[in-house]
Design a protein around this motif. Structure first.
Motif, short mmCIF file in Angstrom:
data_model
loop_
_atom_site.label_atom_id
_atom_site.label_comp_id
_atom_site.label_asym_id
_atom_site.label_seq_id
_atom_site.Cartn_x
_atom_site.Cartn_y
_atom_site.Cartn_z
N GLY A 198 21.81 -5.52 11.80
CA GLY A 198 20.37 -5.36 11.70
C GLY A 198 19.96 -4.84 10.34
N THR A 199 18.79 -4.20 10.29
CA THR A 199 18.27 -3.64 9.04
C THR A 199 17.92 -2.18 9.26
OG1 THR A 199 16.01 -4.32 9.59
CG2 THR A 199 17.33 -5.86 8.27
N ARG A 200 17.70 -1.48 8.15
CA ARG A 200 17.27 -0.08 8.20
C ARG A 200 15.96 0.05 7.44
NH1 ARG A 200 20.58 -0.44 11.48
NH2 ARG A 200 22.38 0.91 11.90
N ALA A 201 15.05 0.86 7.98
CA ALA A 201 13.72 1.03 7.39
C ALA A 201 13.71 2.26 6.48
CB ALA A 201 12.67 1.18 8.48
N PHE A 202 13.14 2.10 5.27
CA PHE A 202 12.99 3.21 4.33
C PHE A 202 11.61 3.14 3.68
CE2 PHE A 202 17.57 2.41 4.47
CZ PHE A 202 18.05 3.68 4.76
N SER A 203 10.94 4.26 3.63
CA SER A 203 9.62 4.31 3.01
C SER A 203 9.73 4.17 1.50
CB SER A 203 8.91 5.62 3.35
OG SER A 203 8.63 5.67 4.73
N ILE A 204 8.70 3.58 0.90
CA ILE A 204 8.66 3.38 -0.55
C ILE A 204 8.07 4.63 -1.18
CG2 ILE A 204 7.77 1.93 -2.40
CD1 ILE A 204 7.38 -0.29 -0.24
N SER A 208 13.35 13.90 3.85
CA SER A 208 13.09 12.68 3.09
C SER A 208 11.75 12.07 3.46
CB SER A 208 14.21 11.66 3.33
OG SER A 208 14.33 11.34 4.70
N GLY A 209 11.03 12.69 4.40
CA GLY A 209 9.66 12.28 4.70
C GLY A 209 8.71 12.49 3.54
N LEU A 210 9.20 13.10 2.45
CA LEU A 210 8.38 13.25 1.25
C LEU A 210 8.09 11.92 0.58
CD1 LEU A 210 7.11 15.25 -0.84
CD2 LEU A 210 9.32 15.19 -2.03
N SER A 211 8.89 10.89 0.86
CA SER A 211 8.80 9.63 0.13
C SER A 211 7.41 8.99 0.23
CB SER A 211 9.87 8.65 0.62
OG SER A 211 9.85 8.55 2.03
N SER A 212 6.89 8.84 1.44
CA SER A 212 5.57 8.22 1.59
C SER A 212 4.46 9.05 0.95
CB SER A 212 5.25 7.99 3.07
OG SER A 212 6.04 6.95 3.59
N PRO A 213 4.37 10.37 1.21
CA PRO A 213 3.36 11.17 0.53
C PRO A 213 3.47 11.11 -0.99
CG PRO A 213 4.18 12.36 2.41
CD PRO A 213 5.05 11.15 2.27
N GLN A 214 4.70 11.05 -1.51
CA GLN A 214 4.84 10.95 -2.97
C GLN A 214 4.15 9.69 -3.49
OE1 GLN A 214 8.68 11.80 -4.92
NE2 GLN A 214 8.55 9.77 -5.86
N SER A 215 4.40 8.56 -2.83
CA SER A 215 3.75 7.31 -3.24
C SER A 215 2.24 7.41 -3.13
CB SER A 215 4.26 6.16 -2.36
OG SER A 215 3.62 4.95 -2.67
N MET A 216 1.75 7.98 -2.03
CA MET A 216 0.32 8.10 -1.80
C MET A 216 -0.35 9.00 -2.84
SD MET A 216 0.71 8.64 2.28
CE MET A 216 0.02 7.51 3.46
N ILE A 217 0.29 10.13 -3.14
CA ILE A 217 -0.29 11.08 -4.10
C ILE A 217 -0.31 10.49 -5.50
CG2 ILE A 217 0.13 13.30 -5.23
CD1 ILE A 217 1.19 14.24 -2.42
N LEU A 218 0.79 9.86 -5.91
CA LEU A 218 0.83 9.24 -7.23
C LEU A 218 -0.24 8.15 -7.36
CD1 LEU A 218 4.70 8.91 -7.76
CD2 LEU A 218 3.15 10.56 -8.84
N GLN A 249 0.84 -1.19 0.00
CA GLN A 249 0.00 0.00 0.00
C GLN A 249 0.88 1.24 0.00
OE1 GLN A 249 -2.90 -1.62 3.26
NE2 GLN A 249 -3.93 0.10 2.27
N ALA A 250 0.47 2.23 -0.76
CA ALA A 250 1.21 3.49 -0.78
C ALA A 250 1.34 4.02 0.64
CB ALA A 250 0.50 4.50 -1.67
N GLY A 251 2.58 4.35 1.04
CA GLY A 251 2.86 4.83 2.38
C GLY A 251 3.61 3.82 3.23
N GLN A 252 3.64 2.54 2.81
CA GLN A 252 4.33 1.53 3.60
C GLN A 252 5.85 1.60 3.36
OE1 GLN A 252 1.82 -2.08 2.55
NE2 GLN A 252 1.69 -2.16 4.78
N TYR A 253 6.59 0.80 4.12
CA TYR A 253 8.05 0.83 4.03
C TYR A 253 8.64 -0.57 3.93
CZ TYR A 253 8.22 -0.34 9.09
OH TYR A 253 8.09 -0.95 10.31
N ILE A 254 9.94 -0.60 3.60
CA ILE A 254 10.68 -1.86 3.53
C ILE A 254 11.82 -1.82 4.54
CG2 ILE A 254 10.07 -2.43 1.16
CD1 ILE A 254 13.54 -1.13 1.83
N ASN A 255 12.33 -2.99 4.90
CA ASN A 255 13.56 -3.09 5.67
C ASN A 255 14.67 -3.51 4.73
OD1 ASN A 255 12.73 -2.32 8.22
ND2 ASN A 255 12.18 -4.38 8.85
#
Length: 353
Positions: A147-153, A215-225, A133-139
């Protein structure tokens, strides 16, 4: 060897391999359990064991106190079963949540671009399609980093063979430093996902406000598109905050979307524009731009906030003073491992992201 874990009150049953955490098994089988940090420090994933035994793992004594341990409470993000279990969780799943199961992927880097002086755009092609879903993230597993690092799609869900990430370089951050300095096109990285409860509530017909910083723009970008691709008829507002023009990345993309879609409105704000920027737009913080646009009256909207904690806190205050309350505010905070907390945490004001 595996164990069977039944989740009450939903009755969901999951199979958990020996040594696997209950949360990891649940997410991989499409069963939602509330969580935030993922490594035992925030207590969001606390549940009650009704039957059976579990190893508590590395649960923080602050997140899981001695008295709670004696009462049979565990944190599912770090607890592993030692027998079949019955657990009771406080589950509040939004009806718009699609619950795609978490899976593992290998991503091949196809593009690296400088979005701003501190943010790189990294695109990876996946070895198989990822439903999200637009707004989710990956590890992301980064070589040489524990460990891992989280980044929004940042891309839209219809482009399901790729993930686009916006990675801000963090001073002292081992993961982001490696991605900025050593990652090359053609490299492969291990990815798991999708994660998170940050997504557009499409069943709600209220107009939508996005407030983003860094870089918090990443999730809104996915959601808006995603919304624009679907032909959503609601009015959509994006408030993007930055210090100066060089940090206001993807400005051309959103300005073009503003021109092409009558229901999309792009409002950038700079709080420290340089003389050479020749900035004629809004000057001030991004939440102040939202106050100015709506004359401090936000009721009748859904708001989605994504960015660093100070921005989130200021935006929450502005929205609530403008008569928008918990049920209509959703957020994702960007907190870095270099800050001593990898997790994206939640405000104490809110029960869910």
């Amino acid at each position: 060897m595996s164990y069977e874990v039944r989740v009450e009150p939903t009755g969901d049953v999951i199979e958990v391999d020996e040594g696997q955490t209950i949360l990891d098994a649940a997410l991989r089988q499409g069963v939602w359990l509330p969580f935030a940090c993922g490594h035992g420090t925030c207590a969001t994933c606390k549940v009650q064991v009704l039957e059976g035994d579990a190893d508590l793992g590395n649960a923080s004594p602050f997140a899981l106190m001695d008295m709670e341990r004696e009462e049979g409470k565990i944190l599912v993000c770090c607890a592993t079963p030692e027998s079949d279990l019955v657990i009771e969780a406080d589950i509040d799943v939004d009806p718009d949540f699609l619950g795609y199961p978490v899976q593992d992927y290998v991503g091949t880097v196809t593009d690296i671009v400088n979005l701003s002086p501190t943010i790189k755009g990294i695109t990876l092609e996946l070895d198989s399609a990822m439903e999200f879903q637009a707004g989710q993230y990956i590890n992301l597993k980064i070589p040489g980093v524990e460990g891992t690092r989280a980044f929004s799609i940042a891309n839209k869900p219809s482009d399901d063979r790729h993930v686009e990430l916006h990675v801000r370089r963090v001073q002292g951050g081992a993961g982001t430093t490696w991605l900025h300095e050593q990652l090359q096109v053609g490299d492969t990285l291990d990815i798991s996902g999708p994660y998170g409860q940050f997504f557009v509530r499409k069943s709600d017909d209220q107009d939508v406000i996005f407030i983003a910083g860094g870089s918090g723009l990443s999730s809104p970008q996915s959601m808006i598109l995603d919304l624009l691709e679907a032909g959503d008829s609601r009015q959509i507002y994006l408030f993007q905050g930055a210090r100066n023009v060089s940090e206001l990345y993807n400005r051309e993309l959103f300005a073009a979307l503003d021109r092409d879609h009558d229901n999309f409105h792009y409002i950038p704000a700079l709080n420290e524009p340089l003389d050479e920027d020749q900035w004629e737009g809004f000057k001030g913080f991004v939440h102040e731009a939202a106050i100015d646009r709506f004359d401090n009256r936000f009721s009748g909207h859904k708001a989605y906030l994504c960015g660093p904690p100070p921005m989130i806190d200021a935006a929450i205050t502005a929205l609530m003073q403008g008569r928008l309350f918990e049920r209509d505010i959703h957020m994702e905070r960007f907190v870095t491992a270099a800050d001593g907390a990898e997790e994206q945490t939640r405000s104490a004001l809110f029960k869910r992201i």
